[in-house]
Design an enzyme around this catalytic site. Structure first.
Site, PDB file in Angstrom:
ATOM      1  N   HIS A 129       0.834  -1.204   0.000  1.00 14.09           N
ATOM      2  CA  HIS A 129       0.000   0.000   0.000  1.00 14.09           C
ATOM      3  C   HIS A 129       0.869   1.255   0.000  1.00 14.09           C
ATOM      4  CE1 HIS A 129      -3.439   2.545   1.455  1.00 14.09           C
ATOM      5  NE2 HIS A 129      -2.447   3.206   2.036  1.00 14.09           N
ATOM      6  N   GLU A 130       1.909   1.276   0.838  1.00 19.36           N
ATOM      7  CA  GLU A 130       2.764   2.465   0.921  1.00 19.36           C
ATOM      8  C   GLU A 130       3.613   2.636  -0.339  1.00 19.36           C
ATOM      9  OE1 GLU A 130       2.124   4.540   3.085  1.00 19.36           O
ATOM     10  OE2 GLU A 130       0.984   3.313   4.481  1.00 19.36           O
ATOM     11  N   HIS A 133       1.512   4.326  -2.935  1.00 22.50           N
ATOM     12  CA  HIS A 133       1.378   5.781  -2.786  1.00 22.50           C
ATOM     13  C   HIS A 133       2.497   6.504  -3.544  1.00 22.50           C
ATOM     14  CE1 HIS A 133      -2.005   6.386  -0.199  1.00 22.50           C
ATOM     15  NE2 HIS A 133      -1.500   5.761   0.847  1.00 22.50           N
ATOM     16  N   GLU A 191      -6.210   6.521  -0.998  1.00 19.05           N
ATOM     17  CA  GLU A 191      -6.110   5.367  -0.110  1.00 19.05           C
ATOM     18  C   GLU A 191      -6.711   4.117  -0.759  1.00 19.05           C
ATOM     19  OE1 GLU A 191      -4.400   5.261   2.611  1.00 19.05           O
ATOM     20  OE2 GLU A 191      -3.948   7.393   2.544  1.00 19.05           O
TER      21      GLU A 191
END
Length: 268
Positions: A129-130, A133, A191
């Site tokens: 997920h990071e 980003h 997100e």
């Protein structure tokens, strides 16, 4: 006449800003990013350097190795453009249940998160997920959106006539409206996009994508936030779980194919 002049100039300014900032994210979503990526990377590196001065890295060599292994395994399956960057992953000694990403290929994980991420695949859901980003340039989008919103309101204020209590009240309301109507939903879209990209990355790297759902169940059990989703920069836990489950089948098939070849990840 003044109102027509204001409307024309504001519309023209908005059109020019949109034209300059048009691009696509990895999922094909239209993006608004007006700052040079090199400038964003520099800002991210500087911020990360300051954070490392303020918050110590974990002294637990075993945990550091596990986090680095998960990150390296996911980075290895990214496209060349991103795989060959100088990624820096730091495990910070802090009890908050969180992780973050900054432009410049910087990712931070807090030790408190490891009490909620119960296995390598749950940690991979967070790390993926990071990484997403950063890859999707969400930092640039957020800064660009905030910059454009503040500049548009400032321009409108200057062009909308003489000072009055009514004018002040209207533009204060517009500021609140911009925050709720533009900036917060945009953050939620980031997100959600990072969740789905991270799901894809972790599955390709040989981590069980089903564990992403369990991670958010763990988060939900331990969370105490009462902020309505409309006023939050993050989707609710239930929304994230539903979105992940809706996109699970193709990613689970990728993971199962790796399992059949005994190529699933084994960081710990």
């Amino acid at each position: 006449m003044k109102l027509m002049q204001f409307s024309y100039k504001a519309t023209l300014a908005s059109a020019l800003v949109i034209l300059v900032g048009c691009s696509l994210s990895p999922t094909g979503r239209k993006q608004f990013a007006v700052l040079p990526d090199s400038q964003m990377d520099q800002m991210g590196v500087q911020s990360f350097t300051e954070m490392k001065k303020e918050t110590p890295a974990s002294s637990n060599a075993k945990l550091r190795k596990e986090v680095q292994c998960v990150a390296d395994t996911i980075i290895a399956v990214l496209p060349d453009k991103y795989r060959n960057q100088d990624w820096e992953i730091v495990l910070f000694d802090d009890e908050q249940v969180n992780a973050f990403a900054l432009p410049g290929y910087k990712v931070g994980v807090y030790t408190g998160l490891l009490k909620v991420a119960e296995n390598q695949s749950q940690l991979a859901a967070v790390v993926g997920h990071e990484l997403a980003h950063v890859i999707a340039r969400h930092g640039n989008e957020r800064v660009s959106t905030q910059l454009a919103t503040s500049q548009a309101l400032a321009l409108g204020y200057q062009l909308s006539g003489e000072e009055s209590p009514e004018k002040i009240a209207i533009f204060q309301a517009l500021g609140i409206g911009a925050q709720i109507g533009i900036i917060l939903p945009f953050s939620r879209s980031h997100e959600s996009e990072a969740d789905l990209l991270g799901l894809e990355y972790m599955a390709k790297a040989g981590f069980d994508p089903q564990e992403s759902v369990q991670l958010w169940r763990n988060m939900s059990e331990g969370g105490n936030s009462k902020t309505p989703e409309l006023l939050s920069t993050h989707p609710s836990h239930s929304t994230r779980i539903e979105d992940l489950q809706s996109n699970m089948q193709p990613n689970f098939a990728v993971y199962n194919a790796l399992v059949a070849q005994n190529k699933q990840s084994q960081c710990y």
